[in-house]
Design a protein around this motif. Structure first.
Motif, PDB file in Angstrom:
ATOM      1  N   ASP A 149       8.182  10.816 -14.917  1.00 55.42           N
ATOM      2  CA  ASP A 149       7.545   9.991 -15.943  1.00 55.42           C
ATOM      3  C   ASP A 149       8.437   8.854 -16.439  1.00 55.42           C
ATOM      4  OD1 ASP A 149       9.389  11.480 -17.268  1.00 55.42           O
ATOM      5  OD2 ASP A 149       7.998  12.380 -18.711  1.00 55.42           O
ATOM      6  N   ALA A 150       9.552   8.601 -15.745  1.00 53.60           N
ATOM      7  CA  ALA A 150      10.406   7.471 -16.095  1.00 53.60           C
ATOM      8  C   ALA A 150       9.865   6.232 -15.389  1.00 53.60           C
ATOM      9  CB  ALA A 150      11.850   7.745 -15.676  1.00 53.60           C
ATOM     10  N   ALA A 151       9.280   5.320 -16.152  1.00 51.57           N
ATOM     11  CA  ALA A 151       8.520   4.218 -15.562  1.00 51.57           C
ATOM     12  C   ALA A 151       9.372   3.349 -14.643  1.00 51.57           C
ATOM     13  CB  ALA A 151       7.910   3.367 -16.682  1.00 51.57           C
ATOM     14  N   VAL A 152      10.521   2.903 -15.121  1.00 47.39           N
ATOM     15  CA  VAL A 152      11.353   2.005 -14.326  1.00 47.39           C
ATOM     16  C   VAL A 152      11.836   2.703 -13.058  1.00 47.39           C
ATOM     17  CG1 VAL A 152      13.478   0.653 -14.294  1.00 47.39           C
ATOM     18  CG2 VAL A 152      12.042   0.683 -16.351  1.00 47.39           C
ATOM     19  N   LEU A 153      12.313   3.928 -13.196  1.00 50.40           N
ATOM     20  CA  LEU A 153      12.817   4.665 -12.038  1.00 50.40           C
ATOM     21  C   LEU A 153      11.714   4.906 -11.016  1.00 50.40           C
ATOM     22  CD1 LEU A 153      15.084   6.186 -10.612  1.00 50.40           C
ATOM     23  CD2 LEU A 153      14.464   8.226 -11.956  1.00 50.40           C
ATOM     24  N   ALA A 154      10.516   5.267 -11.492  1.00 48.88           N
ATOM     25  CA  ALA A 154       9.411   5.544 -10.571  1.00 48.88           C
ATOM     26  C   ALA A 154       9.054   4.301  -9.766  1.00 48.88           C
ATOM     27  CB  ALA A 154       8.199   6.036 -11.353  1.00 48.88           C
ATOM     28  N   TRP A 155       8.963   3.162 -10.444  1.00 45.70           N
ATOM     29  CA  TRP A 155       8.609   1.934  -9.724  1.00 45.70           C
ATOM     30  C   TRP A 155       9.727   1.496  -8.780  1.00 45.70           C
ATOM     31  CZ3 TRP A 155       4.135   0.228  -8.626  1.00 45.70           C
ATOM     32  CH2 TRP A 155       3.056   0.394  -9.495  1.00 45.70           C
ATOM     33  N   LEU A 156      10.988   1.635  -9.182  1.00 51.08           N
ATOM     34  CA  LEU A 156      12.089   1.276  -8.296  1.00 51.08           C
ATOM     35  C   LEU A 156      12.069   2.127  -7.037  1.00 51.08           C
ATOM     36  CD1 LEU A 156      15.046   0.720 -10.814  1.00 51.08           C
ATOM     37  CD2 LEU A 156      13.829  -1.019  -9.469  1.00 51.08           C
ATOM     38  N   MET A 157      11.832   3.421  -7.194  1.00 57.09           N
ATOM     39  CA  MET A 157      11.786   4.311  -6.038  1.00 57.09           C
ATOM     40  C   MET A 157      10.588   3.979  -5.150  1.00 57.09           C
ATOM     41  SD  MET A 157      12.830   7.938  -7.843  1.00 57.09           S
ATOM     42  CE  MET A 157      12.644   8.867  -6.308  1.00 57.09           C
ATOM     43  N   SER A 158       9.463   3.649  -5.763  1.00 59.14           N
ATOM     44  CA  SER A 158       8.262   3.331  -4.985  1.00 59.14           C
ATOM     45  C   SER A 158       8.431   2.031  -4.214  1.00 59.14           C
ATOM     46  CB  SER A 158       7.052   3.231  -5.922  1.00 59.14           C
ATOM     47  OG  SER A 158       6.835   4.430  -6.612  1.00 59.14           O
ATOM     48  N   ILE A 159       9.001   1.025  -4.879  1.00 56.02           N
ATOM     49  CA  ILE A 159       9.228  -0.253  -4.207  1.00 56.02           C
ATOM     50  C   ILE A 159      10.234  -0.085  -3.071  1.00 56.02           C
ATOM     51  CG2 ILE A 159      10.175  -2.582  -4.509  1.00 56.02           C
ATOM     52  CD1 ILE A 159       9.016  -2.495  -7.377  1.00 56.02           C
ATOM     53  N   ALA A 160      11.249   0.733  -3.295  1.00 54.64           N
ATOM     54  CA  ALA A 160      12.226   1.002  -2.231  1.00 54.64           C
ATOM     55  C   ALA A 160      11.543   1.667  -1.040  1.00 54.64           C
ATOM     56  CB  ALA A 160      13.348   1.886  -2.767  1.00 54.64           C
ATOM     57  N   ALA A 161      10.618   2.579  -1.314  1.00 53.38           N
ATOM     58  CA  ALA A 161       9.890   3.227  -0.228  1.00 53.38           C
ATOM     59  C   ALA A 161       9.023   2.222   0.519  1.00 53.38           C
ATOM     60  CB  ALA A 161       9.027   4.359  -0.786  1.00 53.38           C
ATOM     61  N   GLY A 162       8.402   1.290  -0.222  1.00 53.17           N
ATOM     62  CA  GLY A 162       7.591   0.257   0.424  1.00 53.17           C
ATOM     63  C   GLY A 162       8.426  -0.639   1.319  1.00 53.17           C
ATOM     64  N   MET A 163       9.623  -1.014   0.838  1.00 48.25           N
ATOM     65  CA  MET A 163      10.518  -1.821   1.669  1.00 48.25           C
ATOM     66  C   MET A 163      11.002  -1.031   2.877  1.00 48.25           C
ATOM     67  SD  MET A 163      12.707  -3.642  -1.405  1.00 48.25           S
ATOM     68  CE  MET A 163      13.761  -4.522  -0.256  1.00 48.25           C
ATOM     69  N   LEU A 206       0.832  -1.213   0.000  1.00 43.36           N
ATOM     70  CA  LEU A 206       0.000   0.000   0.000  1.00 43.36           C
ATOM     71  C   LEU A 206       0.860   1.254   0.000  1.00 43.36           C
ATOM     72  CD1 LEU A 206      -2.771  -1.119   2.520  1.00 43.36           C
ATOM     73  CD2 LEU A 206      -3.083  -0.661   0.080  1.00 43.36           C
ATOM     74  N   PHE A 207       1.958   1.232   0.765  1.00 45.18           N
ATOM     75  CA  PHE A 207       2.825   2.403   0.782  1.00 45.18           C
ATOM     76  C   PHE A 207       3.513   2.578  -0.564  1.00 45.18           C
ATOM     77  CE2 PHE A 207       6.377   5.112   2.231  1.00 45.18           C
ATOM     78  CZ  PHE A 207       5.662   6.042   2.957  1.00 45.18           C
ATOM     79  N   THR A 208       3.820   1.468  -1.231  1.00 46.58           N
ATOM     80  CA  THR A 208       4.396   1.540  -2.579  1.00 46.58           C
ATOM     81  C   THR A 208       3.429   2.221  -3.544  1.00 46.58           C
ATOM     82  OG1 THR A 208       5.727  -0.455  -2.242  1.00 46.58           O
ATOM     83  CG2 THR A 208       5.234   0.159  -4.523  1.00 46.58           C
ATOM     84  N   LEU A 209       2.148   1.843  -3.488  1.00 47.29           N
ATOM     85  CA  LEU A 209       1.141   2.468  -4.356  1.00 47.29           C
ATOM     86  C   LEU A 209       1.013   3.959  -4.061  1.00 47.29           C
ATOM     87  CD1 LEU A 209      -1.699  -0.226  -4.369  1.00 47.29           C
ATOM     88  CD2 LEU A 209       0.136   0.117  -6.037  1.00 47.29           C
ATOM     89  N   PHE A 210       1.062   4.313  -2.800  1.00 43.27           N
ATOM     90  CA  PHE A 210       0.968   5.725  -2.423  1.00 43.27           C
ATOM     91  C   PHE A 210       2.141   6.524  -2.978  1.00 43.27           C
ATOM     92  CE2 PHE A 210       2.649   8.754   0.823  1.00 43.27           C
ATOM     93  CZ  PHE A 210       1.772   9.803   0.550  1.00 43.27           C
ATOM     94  N   VAL A 211       3.357   6.023  -2.791  1.00 40.67           N
ATOM     95  CA  VAL A 211       4.543   6.742  -3.256  1.00 40.67           C
ATOM     96  C   VAL A 211       4.572   6.812  -4.778  1.00 40.67           C
ATOM     97  CG1 VAL A 211       7.066   6.715  -3.319  1.00 40.67           C
ATOM     98  CG2 VAL A 211       5.862   6.162  -1.199  1.00 40.67           C
ATOM     99  N   GLN A 212       4.140   5.745  -5.451  1.00 44.94           N
ATOM    100  CA  GLN A 212       4.119   5.747  -6.912  1.00 44.94           C
ATOM    101  C   GLN A 212       3.233   6.872  -7.437  1.00 44.94           C
ATOM    102  OE1 GLN A 212       5.776   4.396  -9.172  1.00 44.94           O
ATOM    103  NE2 GLN A 212       4.564   4.147 -11.034  1.00 44.94           N
ATOM    104  N   GLN A 213       2.045   7.009  -6.877  1.00 44.40           N
ATOM    105  CA  GLN A 213       1.146   8.089  -7.312  1.00 44.40           C
ATOM    106  C   GLN A 213       1.730   9.453  -6.984  1.00 44.40           C
ATOM    107  OE1 GLN A 213      -3.235   7.150  -6.567  1.00 44.40           O
ATOM    108  NE2 GLN A 213      -2.247   5.504  -5.398  1.00 44.40           N
ATOM    109  N   LEU A 214       2.398   9.557  -5.841  1.00 43.44           N
ATOM    110  CA  LEU A 214       3.015  10.827  -5.457  1.00 43.44           C
ATOM    111  C   LEU A 214       4.097  11.224  -6.440  1.00 43.44           C
ATOM    112  CD1 LEU A 214       3.057  13.020  -3.242  1.00 43.44           C
ATOM    113  CD2 LEU A 214       4.799  11.663  -2.062  1.00 43.44           C
ATOM    114  N   LEU A 215       4.936  10.268  -6.847  1.00 41.77           N
ATOM    115  CA  LEU A 215       6.011  10.558  -7.794  1.00 41.77           C
ATOM    116  C   LEU A 215       5.463  11.008  -9.146  1.00 41.77           C
ATOM    117  CD1 LEU A 215       8.472   7.615  -7.025  1.00 41.77           C
ATOM    118  CD2 LEU A 215       8.744  10.022  -6.394  1.00 41.77           C
TER     119      LEU A 215
END
Length: 580
Positions: free
Chosen positions: A102-116, A87-96
């Motif tokens: 708009d860099a898809a890979v970078l956005a998801w990597l940063m979001s997943i890192a925030a979730g971890m 859930l925190f990953t989804l939140f950070v992804q939308q925030l980014l």
């Protein structure tokens, strides 16, 4: 059983789903009340939907992790951590994405890192759990703010109906008005290689053009229905202030103008602009010729049964759009479609099957075109109600139908039979486009569905002729905006490559008594429709409009400059020098 622990976990899930789901989705939906109106939501339905969106996700997740807790306590801990991190990953992804990454890979990597990171923080500090538990009030606050927000509060607690414009005194009654609004149809779609209306693909539109004036240079002022239709009916340019497409924000419109002089037989879709008495859920037929009272279908306008299933689908599409760094450029809340149902009534056209079937098994069902009461394999029930309400009357009538066809998804053959498509992209634009071949294929599907819309138009016009009201009525057939099929571009984004398809939309007007068709090069726009109607009926519009009567000098004095608003992509786009 540790009730306090389970309660804390539920509060944490409430807070996290509030951040990731409830707040962003309700905030987005609050800016598009037309979505609720389109799916027939009344005040109670909106409240129920908001509560379900806020509390069902955390309850489901909490139930799963609670079951895991009773099976094995360590398992319950890891399930809870997994849900919290996701859930925190989804939140950070939308925030980014909201801040422009708009860099898809970078956005998801940063979001997943925030979730971890939040998972590690939960493992190391009880203060993080306490903070997230306090966030459990977020869904409650979000729902209250949503229900009392300016765009939604009038749907939950609608104001009184508006007053109509008083009918002017005249020796003879005004003519009736028949207005058929199609959706997402480009002028270039209806033309053949000789730049005439293609009578083979669009026989009914071509037949109508033989009686009417075709404004072949007419353009929309918005590529989106919920802003284009108010411009048509109110005669004003789209508002940058985010007005809603209903009568509360656009009280001055065609229905108020003619409500005092005409009976209203109205079937809207997407918009809710008819706010006067007489606007009903099902189109009311006018009084018969003998003057006896008309049957009243409903005292006030009502959407009927709320379509929760479609609303959930749309909401899920919004969430997917919010999570996609490379957006298609389309607005998911403007992706409306007409509800087409199988007809099995007496006299319905026969076909092998009205069930959808794979494209490779799809044949060529026939349309029964004989007589004014023809029926198709599949047909919108709204259109049937509208056609049934058309009749000769003792009172002038405004017949208005907004038919959400040939709007995508493009899946109907010329008789309304639905076919299934192989999996793959349905639109030519955006990332993942397969180039010109896909664009050509999608355009062909659009043209087939447009032929179906033409057949339905023919049914309406045939009924008006059978009732003897066609010749003496002001008849208008138009589309709210067009659509483009350029590889690599969204179908309704206004840029130089797409503007010919998106901006130019058909507009044909037959004056009362007109029987000879003509083609006009006038620089027409959709805001000119209302002033032209007022001029034809010899009524005065008691509010300021941006359009002009197309038969007046004002239409020629504006020169060749056109304007179209496209706030989804940038504040506005100007079309200059597009009219010779």
């Amino acid at each position: 059983m540790n009730v306090r622990l389970l309660g804390t976990r539920f509060a944490m899930l409430l807070g996290l789903t509030g951040l990731a789901i409830t707040q962003p989705l309700l905030n987005t939906l609050s800016s598009s009340p037309a979505t609720f109106e389109f799916y027939s939501f009344e005040s109670g339905d909106i409240v129920v939907f908001a509560l379900l969106l806020a509390f069902v996700p955390p309850v489901v997740l909490w139930s799963i992790e609670t079951a895991a807790h009773f099976i094995n306590k360590p398992l319950g801990v890891w399930v809870h951590l997994a849900f919290s991190g996701a859930l925190f990953t989804l939140f950070v992804q939308q925030l980014l994405i909201q801040i422009g990454l708009d860099a898809a890979v970078l956005a998801w990597l940063m979001s997943i890192a925030a979730g971890m990171g939040i998972v590690l923080a939960l493992l190391r500090s009880s203060a993080v759990s306490s903070w997230l538990a306090l966030m459990g009030v977020l869904p409650v606050v979000t729902v209250l703010l949503f229900l009392f927000s300016a765009p939604i509060v009038d749907l939950v607690n609608p104001p009184d109906r508006q007053e109509v414009v008083a009918a002017p005194e005249r020796s003879e009654p005004p003519p009736s008005v028949i207005m058929i609004l199609l959706d997402e149809l480009a002028t270039q779609s209806i033309m053949n290689s000789d730049e005439e209306i293609d009578a083979t693909r669009f026989p009914n539109l071509a037949e109508f053009a033989a009686d009417a004036t075709w404004y072949q240079n007419s353009t929309t002022m918005s590529p989106f229905t919920r802003t284009a239709v108010p411009s048509i009916l109110a005669g004003v340019e789209p508002s940058e202030e985010g007005k809603r497409s209903n009568w509360i924000d656009y009280p001055d419109n065609l229905f108020r103008l003619l409500g005092g002089s005409h009976h209203l037989t109205v079937s809207e879709s997407v918009t809710n602009l008819c706010g006067v008495e007489g606007c009903t859920a099902v189109p009311n037929p006018p009084p018969p010729v003998d003057g006896s009272p008309t049957e009243v279908v409903a005292a006030t306008k009502s959407g009927g049964d709320a379509n929760f299933a479609s609303m959930w689908d749309t909401t899920f599409d919004v969430l997917k759009e919010r999570l996609a760094p490379t957006s298609s450029g389309e607005d998911p809340l403007d992706d409306f479609e007409e509800s087409v149902e199988s007809l099995r009534s007496e006299g319905a056209a026969s076909s092998e099957s009205t069930e959808a079937k794979p494209l490779e098994e799809f044949g060529s069902p026939k349309i029964e075109n004989d007589g004014p009461d023809k029926r198709f394999a599949n047909q919108p029930s709204r259109l049937i109600d509208f056609v049934d309400a058309i009749r000769a009357s003792s009172k002038p009538t405004l017949y208005f139908l907004h038919l959400v066809l040939p709007h995508q998804p493009w899946r109907y053959d010329v008789d309304g039979t639905e076919y299934l498509l192989p999996s793959g992209p349905a639109k030519p634009g955006g990332s993942g486009s397969s180039g010109q071949w896909l664009a050509n294929t999608v355009r062909q599907r659009h043209l087939i569905q447009a032929s179906y819309a033409d057949a339905l138009l023919g049914e309406i016009l045939d009924k008006t002729k059978a009732e003897g009201i066609y010749d003496d009525s002001l008849v208008i057939v138009l589309a709210d905006h067009g659509v483009a099929f350029e590889p690599g571009f969204p179908s309704r984004q206004v840029v130089s490559e797409t503007r010919a398809g998106v901006a130019y939309a058909p507009l044909l007007i037959k004056s009362p008594g007109q029987s000879a068709g003509s083609v006009s090069d006038t620089n027409a726009t959709i805001v000119d429709v209302l002033p032209t109607i007022a001029s034809e009926l010899d009524v005065t519009i008691p509010w300021e409009v941006d359009g002009v009567d197309l038969a007046s000098a004002g239409a020629t004095e504006r020169g060749s400059i056109k304007r179209i608003y496209d706030w989804i992509h940038e504040p506005k786009r100007y079309l200059r020098g597009v009219v010779d």
